[in-house]
Design a protein around this motif. Structure first.
Motif, PDB file in Angstrom:
ATOM      1  N   TYR A  58       0.827  -1.199   0.000  1.00  0.00           N
ATOM      2  CA  TYR A  58       0.000   0.000   0.000  1.00  0.00           C
ATOM      3  C   TYR A  58       0.870   1.262   0.000  1.00  0.00           C
ATOM      4  O   TYR A  58       0.683   2.162  -0.817  1.00  0.00           O
ATOM      5  CB  TYR A  58      -0.906  -0.034   1.233  1.00  0.00           C
ATOM      6  CG  TYR A  58      -1.663   1.228   1.522  1.00  0.00           C
ATOM      7  CD1 TYR A  58      -2.896   1.475   0.930  1.00  0.00           C
ATOM      8  CD2 TYR A  58      -1.148   2.177   2.399  1.00  0.00           C
ATOM      9  CE1 TYR A  58      -3.602   2.639   1.209  1.00  0.00           C
ATOM     10  CE2 TYR A  58      -1.849   3.350   2.681  1.00  0.00           C
ATOM     11  CZ  TYR A  58      -3.066   3.570   2.078  1.00  0.00           C
ATOM     12  OH  TYR A  58      -3.759   4.717   2.362  1.00  0.00           O
ATOM     13  N   SER A  59       1.801   1.326   0.921  1.00  0.00           N
ATOM     14  CA  SER A  59       2.657   2.496   1.076  1.00  0.00           C
ATOM     15  C   SER A  59       3.473   2.758  -0.185  1.00  0.00           C
ATOM     16  O   SER A  59       3.553   3.895  -0.669  1.00  0.00           O
ATOM     17  CB  SER A  59       3.574   2.293   2.275  1.00  0.00           C
ATOM     18  OG  SER A  59       4.458   3.366   2.411  1.00  0.00           O
ATOM     19  N   LEU A  62       1.215   3.991  -3.080  1.00  0.00           N
ATOM     20  CA  LEU A  62       0.859   5.404  -2.904  1.00  0.00           C
ATOM     21  C   LEU A  62       2.039   6.319  -3.213  1.00  0.00           C
ATOM     22  O   LEU A  62       1.880   7.348  -3.885  1.00  0.00           O
ATOM     23  CB  LEU A  62       0.365   5.655  -1.474  1.00  0.00           C
ATOM     24  CG  LEU A  62      -1.148   5.765  -1.315  1.00  0.00           C
ATOM     25  CD1 LEU A  62      -1.860   4.493  -1.621  1.00  0.00           C
ATOM     26  CD2 LEU A  62      -1.494   6.280   0.043  1.00  0.00           C
ATOM     27  N   ASN A  63       3.224   5.944  -2.751  1.00  0.00           N
ATOM     28  CA  ASN A  63       4.410   6.767  -2.999  1.00  0.00           C
ATOM     29  C   ASN A  63       4.767   6.832  -4.477  1.00  0.00           C
ATOM     30  O   ASN A  63       5.095   7.900  -4.996  1.00  0.00           O
ATOM     31  CB  ASN A  63       5.596   6.256  -2.189  1.00  0.00           C
ATOM     32  CG  ASN A  63       5.443   6.537  -0.715  1.00  0.00           C
ATOM     33  OD1 ASN A  63       4.749   7.467  -0.313  1.00  0.00           O
ATOM     34  ND2 ASN A  63       6.074   5.714   0.106  1.00  0.00           N
ATOM     35  N   ALA A  66       2.253   9.055  -6.139  1.00  0.00           N
ATOM     36  CA  ALA A  66       2.470  10.455  -5.759  1.00  0.00           C
ATOM     37  C   ALA A  66       3.683  11.041  -6.472  1.00  0.00           C
ATOM     38  O   ALA A  66       3.670  12.208  -6.884  1.00  0.00           O
ATOM     39  CB  ALA A  66       2.633  10.569  -4.245  1.00  0.00           C
ATOM     40  N   ARG A  71      -2.852   8.585  -9.642  1.00  0.00           N
ATOM     41  CA  ARG A  71      -3.683   7.940  -8.621  1.00  0.00           C
ATOM     42  C   ARG A  71      -3.297   6.471  -8.484  1.00  0.00           C
ATOM     43  O   ARG A  71      -3.099   5.787  -9.488  1.00  0.00           O
ATOM     44  CB  ARG A  71      -5.165   8.037  -8.990  1.00  0.00           C
ATOM     45  CG  ARG A  71      -5.702   9.456  -8.922  1.00  0.00           C
ATOM     46  CD  ARG A  71      -7.152   9.555  -9.359  1.00  0.00           C
ATOM     47  NE  ARG A  71      -7.260   9.155 -10.747  1.00  0.00           N
ATOM     48  CZ  ARG A  71      -8.158   8.295 -11.214  1.00  0.00           C
ATOM     49  NH1 ARG A  71      -9.058   7.752 -10.433  1.00  0.00           N
ATOM     50  NH2 ARG A  71      -8.186   7.989 -12.486  1.00  0.00           N
ATOM     51  N   PRO A  72      -3.218   5.948  -7.258  1.00  0.00           N
ATOM     52  CA  PRO A  72      -2.936   4.532  -7.036  1.00  0.00           C
ATOM     53  C   PRO A  72      -4.243   3.730  -7.047  1.00  0.00           C
ATOM     54  O   PRO A  72      -5.158   4.015  -6.280  1.00  0.00           O
ATOM     55  CB  PRO A  72      -2.293   4.518  -5.649  1.00  0.00           C
ATOM     56  CG  PRO A  72      -2.929   5.684  -4.956  1.00  0.00           C
ATOM     57  CD  PRO A  72      -3.214   6.718  -6.012  1.00  0.00           C
ATOM     58  N   ASP A  86      -9.633   3.291  -5.528  1.00  0.00           N
ATOM     59  CA  ASP A  86      -8.698   4.404  -5.667  1.00  0.00           C
ATOM     60  C   ASP A  86      -8.192   4.656  -4.253  1.00  0.00           C
ATOM     61  O   ASP A  86      -8.931   5.165  -3.406  1.00  0.00           O
ATOM     62  CB  ASP A  86      -9.404   5.632  -6.232  1.00  0.00           C
ATOM     63  CG  ASP A  86      -8.467   6.814  -6.411  1.00  0.00           C
ATOM     64  OD1 ASP A  86      -7.395   6.845  -5.752  1.00  0.00           O
ATOM     65  OD2 ASP A  86      -8.810   7.718  -7.182  1.00  0.00           O
ATOM     66  N   THR A  88      -6.326   6.721  -2.884  1.00  0.00           N
ATOM     67  CA  THR A  88      -6.195   8.088  -2.358  1.00  0.00           C
ATOM     68  C   THR A  88      -7.445   8.525  -1.606  1.00  0.00           C
ATOM     69  O   THR A  88      -7.413   9.500  -0.866  1.00  0.00           O
ATOM     70  CB  THR A  88      -5.917   9.105  -3.486  1.00  0.00           C
ATOM     71  OG1 THR A  88      -6.962   9.019  -4.453  1.00  0.00           O
ATOM     72  CG2 THR A  88      -4.580   8.857  -4.127  1.00  0.00           C
ATOM     73  N   HIS A  89      -8.552   7.819  -1.788  1.00  0.00           N
ATOM     74  CA  HIS A  89      -9.833   8.222  -1.198  1.00  0.00           C
ATOM     75  C   HIS A  89     -10.291   7.326  -0.060  1.00  0.00           C
ATOM     76  O   HIS A  89     -11.447   7.386   0.334  1.00  0.00           O
ATOM     77  CB  HIS A  89     -10.917   8.254  -2.278  1.00  0.00           C
ATOM     78  CG  HIS A  89     -10.613   9.216  -3.375  1.00  0.00           C
ATOM     79  ND1 HIS A  89     -10.559  10.574  -3.187  1.00  0.00           N
ATOM     80  CD2 HIS A  89     -10.317   9.004  -4.675  1.00  0.00           C
ATOM     81  CE1 HIS A  89     -10.259  11.164  -4.330  1.00  0.00           C
ATOM     82  NE2 HIS A  89     -10.105  10.244  -5.239  1.00  0.00           N
ATOM     83  N   ASP A  91      -9.566   5.819   3.859  1.00  0.00           N
ATOM     84  CA  ASP A  91      -8.849   5.915   5.131  1.00  0.00           C
ATOM     85  C   ASP A  91      -8.852   4.526   5.766  1.00  0.00           C
ATOM     86  O   ASP A  91      -9.917   4.010   6.122  1.00  0.00           O
ATOM     87  CB  ASP A  91      -9.545   6.934   6.042  1.00  0.00           C
ATOM     88  CG  ASP A  91      -8.777   7.170   7.323  1.00  0.00           C
ATOM     89  OD1 ASP A  91      -7.541   7.007   7.323  1.00  0.00           O
ATOM     90  OD2 ASP A  91      -9.425   7.510   8.327  1.00  0.00           O
TER      91      ASP A  91
END
Length: 136
Positions: A58-59, A62-63, A66, A71-72, A86, A88-89, A91
């Motif tokens: 995940y990390s 996302l990196n 970014a 978008r991941p 997606d 980015t949306h 939590d």
């Protein structure tokens, strides 16, 4: 279904300009510059209402997204269908759990069932998008 099968079905149904990541050690499986997404594919042999995702994957996804301003996207198939998130949306809540080092897969020739502690979370199917154009 393998991740390669899922890639080709996703590409045909949704993103014809999707390209396989050139680096075989890449943290993501594919990229589409036109849609500005990096995509990770995962195939599950069983259906669950929540899909496990590991923190390092995940990390890094996302990196990498970014770094490009993209978008991941995480795409996961089960015997009942295909879902996408997606990342980015969403939590997520993370926790540690003892799990097999590796599960039996089409990629790895060794099925290493040693248990190790992994940091994981779950993606709820209701927070994802059901990809109805992909037929299993």
């Amino acid at each position: 279904m393998t991740e390669a099968d899922l890639y080709y079905k996703f590409k045909e149904a949704y993103l014809p300009n999707l390209k396989i990541a050139i680096d075989s050690c890449s943290i993501f499986d594919a990229i589409c510059h036109e849609a500005q997404v990096v995509v990770e594919f995962k195939c599950r042999r069983a259906h669950y209402n929540e899909m496990l995702i590991e923190w390092p994957k995940y990390s890094a996804l996302l990196n990498r997204a970014a770094d490009r301003g993209y978008r991941p996207i995480y795409v996961c198939s089960t015997p009942l269908g295909v879902w996408a998130w997606d990342l980015t949306h969403i939590d997520l809540s993370w926790f540690k759990k003892d799990l097999p080092y590796e599960t039996n897969s089409n990629i790895h020739k060794v099925n290493d069932r040693r248990r190790i502690t992994k940091t994981i979370s779950y993606l709820d199917l209701e927070e994802g998008s059901f990809l109805n154009k992909i037929k299993l």
